[in-house]
Design a protein around this motif. Sequence first.
Motif, PDB file in Angstrom:
ATOM      1  N   MET A   1       3.103 -11.324 -30.485  1.00 30.98           N
ATOM      2  CA  MET A   1       3.853 -11.353 -29.241  1.00 30.98           C
ATOM      3  C   MET A   1       3.593 -10.088 -28.430  1.00 30.98           C
ATOM      4  SD  MET A   1       5.889 -14.011 -29.026  1.00 30.98           S
ATOM      5  CE  MET A   1       5.871 -15.354 -30.160  1.00 30.98           C
ATOM      6  N   ALA A   2       3.525 -10.258 -27.184  1.00 31.12           N
ATOM      7  CA  ALA A   2       3.342  -9.097 -26.321  1.00 31.12           C
ATOM      8  C   ALA A   2       4.699  -8.606 -25.848  1.00 31.12           C
ATOM      9  CB  ALA A   2       2.505  -9.457 -25.109  1.00 31.12           C
ATOM     10  N   ASP A   3       4.733  -7.450 -25.287  1.00 32.01           N
ATOM     11  CA  ASP A   3       5.969  -7.012 -24.654  1.00 32.01           C
ATOM     12  C   ASP A   3       5.621  -6.216 -23.416  1.00 32.01           C
ATOM     13  OD1 ASP A   3       5.432  -4.537 -26.346  1.00 32.01           O
ATOM     14  OD2 ASP A   3       6.044  -6.008 -27.819  1.00 32.01           O
ATOM     15  N   GLN A   4       6.278  -5.084 -23.276  1.00 35.07           N
ATOM     16  CA  GLN A   4       6.076  -4.299 -22.064  1.00 35.07           C
ATOM     17  C   GLN A   4       4.647  -3.780 -21.976  1.00 35.07           C
ATOM     18  OE1 GLN A   4       8.394  -3.920 -24.274  1.00 35.07           O
ATOM     19  NE2 GLN A   4      10.332  -3.234 -23.440  1.00 35.07           N
ATOM     20  N   ASN A   6       1.896  -5.199 -21.755  1.00 38.67           N
ATOM     21  CA  ASN A   6       1.113  -5.888 -20.747  1.00 38.67           C
ATOM     22  C   ASN A   6       1.443  -5.441 -19.334  1.00 38.67           C
ATOM     23  OD1 ASN A   6      -0.725  -7.385 -22.051  1.00 38.67           O
ATOM     24  ND2 ASN A   6       0.562  -9.189 -22.281  1.00 38.67           N
ATOM     25  N   ASP A   7       2.658  -4.938 -19.147  1.00 42.26           N
ATOM     26  CA  ASP A   7       3.055  -4.518 -17.814  1.00 42.26           C
ATOM     27  C   ASP A   7       2.153  -3.401 -17.306  1.00 42.26           C
ATOM     28  OD1 ASP A   7       4.969  -6.377 -17.808  1.00 42.26           O
ATOM     29  OD2 ASP A   7       6.620  -5.035 -18.302  1.00 42.26           O
ATOM     30  N   LEU A   9      -0.970  -3.204 -17.719  1.00 35.46           N
ATOM     31  CA  LEU A   9      -2.154  -3.842 -17.136  1.00 35.46           C
ATOM     32  C   LEU A   9      -1.848  -4.426 -15.760  1.00 35.46           C
ATOM     33  CD1 LEU A   9      -3.886  -5.592 -20.163  1.00 35.46           C
ATOM     34  CD2 LEU A   9      -4.373  -3.387 -19.108  1.00 35.46           C
ATOM     35  N   LEU A  10      -0.606  -4.895 -15.572  1.00 34.99           N
ATOM     36  CA  LEU A  10      -0.232  -5.420 -14.246  1.00 34.99           C
ATOM     37  C   LEU A  10      -0.206  -4.275 -13.233  1.00 34.99           C
ATOM     38  CD1 LEU A  10       2.500  -8.106 -14.993  1.00 34.99           C
ATOM     39  CD2 LEU A  10       0.019  -8.339 -14.820  1.00 34.99           C
ATOM     40  N   ALA A  12      -2.044  -1.650 -13.508  1.00 37.01           N
ATOM     41  CA  ALA A  12      -3.465  -1.345 -13.326  1.00 37.01           C
ATOM     42  C   ALA A  12      -4.059  -2.226 -12.227  1.00 37.01           C
ATOM     43  CB  ALA A  12      -4.219  -1.555 -14.637  1.00 37.01           C
ATOM     44  N   THR A  26      -6.590   2.876 -24.382  1.00 41.79           N
ATOM     45  CA  THR A  26      -6.001   1.889 -25.281  1.00 41.79           C
ATOM     46  C   THR A  26      -5.980   2.436 -26.703  1.00 41.79           C
ATOM     47  OG1 THR A  26      -6.996   0.156 -23.916  1.00 41.79           O
ATOM     48  CG2 THR A  26      -6.171  -0.515 -26.073  1.00 41.79           C
ATOM     49  N   VAL A  27      -4.854   2.317 -27.388  1.00 40.05           N
ATOM     50  CA  VAL A  27      -4.799   2.672 -28.811  1.00 40.05           C
ATOM     51  C   VAL A  27      -5.568   1.604 -29.581  1.00 40.05           C
ATOM     52  CG1 VAL A  27      -3.304   3.041 -30.816  1.00 40.05           C
ATOM     53  CG2 VAL A  27      -2.528   3.742 -28.539  1.00 40.05           C
ATOM     54  N   VAL A  38      -1.200  -0.391 -32.046  1.00 41.39           N
ATOM     55  CA  VAL A  38      -2.529  -0.753 -31.554  1.00 41.39           C
ATOM     56  C   VAL A  38      -2.372  -1.689 -30.358  1.00 41.39           C
ATOM     57  CG1 VAL A  38      -4.609  -2.066 -32.130  1.00 41.39           C
ATOM     58  CG2 VAL A  38      -3.671  -0.428 -33.765  1.00 41.39           C
ATOM     59  N   GLY A  39      -3.166  -1.431 -29.318  1.00 42.74           N
ATOM     60  CA  GLY A  39      -3.101  -2.279 -28.125  1.00 42.74           C
ATOM     61  C   GLY A  39      -2.267  -1.649 -27.013  1.00 42.74           C
ATOM     62  N   SER A  40      -1.559  -0.553 -27.301  1.00 42.84           N
ATOM     63  CA  SER A  40      -0.760   0.108 -26.251  1.00 42.84           C
ATOM     64  C   SER A  40      -1.693   0.736 -25.219  1.00 42.84           C
ATOM     65  CB  SER A  40       0.130   1.197 -26.856  1.00 42.84           C
ATOM     66  OG  SER A  40       0.972   0.649 -27.829  1.00 42.84           O
ATOM     67  N   HIS A  41      -1.264   0.703 -23.967  1.00 43.55           N
ATOM     68  CA  HIS A  41      -2.117   1.165 -22.869  1.00 43.55           C
ATOM     69  C   HIS A  41      -1.513   2.315 -22.082  1.00 43.55           C
ATOM     70  CE1 HIS A  41      -4.966  -2.096 -23.104  1.00 43.55           C
ATOM     71  NE2 HIS A  41      -4.038  -3.005 -22.947  1.00 43.55           N
TER      72      HIS A  41
ATOM     73  N   LEU B   6      -9.600  -7.660 -16.013  1.00 45.22           N
ATOM     74  CA  LEU B   6      -8.215  -7.272 -15.755  1.00 45.22           C
ATOM     75  C   LEU B   6      -7.477  -8.412 -15.033  1.00 45.22           C
ATOM     76  CD1 LEU B   6      -6.609  -4.647 -16.222  1.00 45.22           C
ATOM     77  CD2 LEU B   6      -7.231  -3.939 -13.918  1.00 45.22           C
ATOM     78  N   ARG B  13      -1.477 -14.256 -18.230  1.00 45.38           N
ATOM     79  CA  ARG B  13      -0.069 -13.914 -18.386  1.00 45.38           C
ATOM     80  C   ARG B  13       0.799 -14.779 -17.480  1.00 45.38           C
ATOM     81  NH1 ARG B  13       3.284  -8.665 -19.080  1.00 45.38           N
ATOM     82  NH2 ARG B  13       5.103  -9.293 -17.912  1.00 45.38           N
ATOM     83  N   SER B  56      -3.682  -6.994 -32.470  1.00 45.70           N
ATOM     84  CA  SER B  56      -4.964  -6.451 -32.033  1.00 45.70           C
ATOM     85  C   SER B  56      -5.490  -5.511 -33.106  1.00 45.70           C
ATOM     86  CB  SER B  56      -4.788  -5.677 -30.733  1.00 45.70           C
ATOM     87  OG  SER B  56      -4.212  -6.506 -29.747  1.00 45.70           O
ATOM     88  N   PHE B  67     -13.478  -3.809 -31.035  1.00 46.10           N
ATOM     89  CA  PHE B  67     -12.024  -3.804 -30.910  1.00 46.10           C
ATOM     90  C   PHE B  67     -11.602  -5.126 -30.284  1.00 46.10           C
ATOM     91  CE2 PHE B  67      -8.184  -2.753 -28.268  1.00 46.10           C
ATOM     92  CZ  PHE B  67      -7.313  -2.621 -29.334  1.00 46.10           C
ATOM     93  N   GLN B  69      -8.618  -7.110 -28.724  1.00 49.53           N
ATOM     94  CA  GLN B  69      -7.248  -7.024 -28.206  1.00 49.53           C
ATOM     95  C   GLN B  69      -6.781  -8.397 -27.767  1.00 49.53           C
ATOM     96  OE1 GLN B  69      -6.181  -3.944 -25.395  1.00 49.53           O
ATOM     97  NE2 GLN B  69      -4.054  -4.324 -25.968  1.00 49.53           N
ATOM     98  N   VAL B  72      -1.046 -12.073 -25.682  1.00 48.68           N
ATOM     99  CA  VAL B  72      -0.279 -13.313 -25.823  1.00 48.68           C
ATOM    100  C   VAL B  72       0.888 -13.262 -24.841  1.00 48.68           C
ATOM    101  CG1 VAL B  72      -0.964 -13.710 -28.213  1.00 48.68           C
ATOM    102  CG2 VAL B  72       1.071 -12.362 -27.734  1.00 48.68           C
ATOM    103  N   PRO B  73       1.409 -14.445 -24.439  1.00 52.67           N
ATOM    104  CA  PRO B  73       2.463 -14.466 -23.427  1.00 52.67           C
ATOM    105  C   PRO B  73       3.668 -13.617 -23.835  1.00 52.67           C
ATOM    106  CG  PRO B  73       1.644 -16.673 -23.810  1.00 52.67           C
ATOM    107  CD  PRO B  73       1.022 -15.790 -24.853  1.00 52.67           C
ATOM    108  N   PRO B  75       7.436 -12.712 -24.554  1.00 53.28           N
ATOM    109  CA  PRO B  75       8.456 -13.615 -25.081  1.00 53.28           C
ATOM    110  C   PRO B  75       9.465 -13.991 -24.001  1.00 53.28           C
ATOM    111  CG  PRO B  75       8.836 -11.370 -25.842  1.00 53.28           C
ATOM    112  CD  PRO B  75       7.524 -11.365 -25.128  1.00 53.28           C
ATOM    113  N   LEU B 222      11.185 -12.333 -34.241  1.00 56.65           N
ATOM    114  CA  LEU B 222       9.951 -12.071 -33.502  1.00 56.65           C
ATOM    115  C   LEU B 222       9.032 -11.139 -34.286  1.00 56.65           C
ATOM    116  CD1 LEU B 222       8.266 -12.139 -30.845  1.00 56.65           C
ATOM    117  CD2 LEU B 222       9.678 -10.248 -30.036  1.00 56.65           C
TER     118      LEU B 222
END
Lengths: 108, 228
Positions: A1-4, A6-7, A9-10, A12, A26-27, A38-41, B6, B13, B56, B67, B69, B72-73, B75, B222
């Motif tokens: 699951m993603a969370d904040q 991804n924001d 990247l928005l 960005a 990116t970690v 991992v995956g934090s930006h 990007l 998303r 990831s 790598f 990455q 995913v949507p 929640p 989750l």
Amino acid sequence: MADQLNDTLLIAEQWQAQGRALALATVIDTWGSAPRPVGSHLIIDSEGNFEGSVSGGCVEGAVVFEAVEAIETGKPKVLEFGVADETAWEVGLSCGGRIRIYVEPVTA
Amino acid sequence: MQVQILQQIAQARQSRTAVAVVTDIQSGDQTLYHPDGLPADELGAEIDRRLRSGKSGIVNPDENELFIQVHVPSPRLVIIGAVHISQALVPMAQACGFDVTVIDPRTAFATPERFPNVDLLADWPQEVLQTRPLDSYTALVAVTHDPKIDDLPLQDALKEKCFYIGALGSRKTHGKRAVRFAENDIDATALAAIHAPIGLDIGAANPAEIAVSIMAEIVETLRRGDQR
């Protein structure tokens, strides 16, 4: 699951649309008690403005410095930070973890 | 990263679909993959595993380091019932990064005054869910206490495999629910996916505390998966 995550990247995408030159950090790997998964930006512009996080604030300064350079050179690089990592950046993670960060320019 | 990639991540998303970006750490080469367009090799299988787990990470650490990455949507939380508990739950879920929707056909409950700053629909859940379907990245919480309103979205959530499903009510209430669901061919095994009574057992004594117990249970499910 993603969370904040991804924001960042928005943001960005918005910054890019404003015509700002950007680099994305990116970690990509962590050992021990790393503060961000991992995956934090972290997104950085050529002026050194940034949003997001790749640690608990311990190494962001060094990452921003490297990111501004990556924008200038146009080349990606891998940074590594660990506890008492004096040789490389003189900043480290007080939590005792180790992280690798991939820094890349955002290109057209 | 190319701007195009990007933008594709942002589009994915928007449409609530998953994508994976594979970066060659040495060369900086990047490729974006959709779940239905994975290569039929070991890398494709690895991407598939990571899309499913949402994790990831690095592959091939010793040779050509890659790598992967996954994006995913984010929640989503759908709350059936514009009740007092929901008023406390909405800001908590939003703070945790959830996109929140509140649905209640009772217009006296579903007022913008009681629910500012959230996607609020004064409509029957089954009608709303037809145009805005549930998915496995969504948590559904049913808190109206009224089977007429709660039952159908709960059954829909079971069918669409929502990652968390919770229903307010005592064990006795849930027992009656089990009887009604059995008439719709939903057996005890399927019914076990519903968290009822809802929320972690923390002795919650008022609507805000019950909202805390629900939110904690959603986050636990989750992050750790359903361990019951």
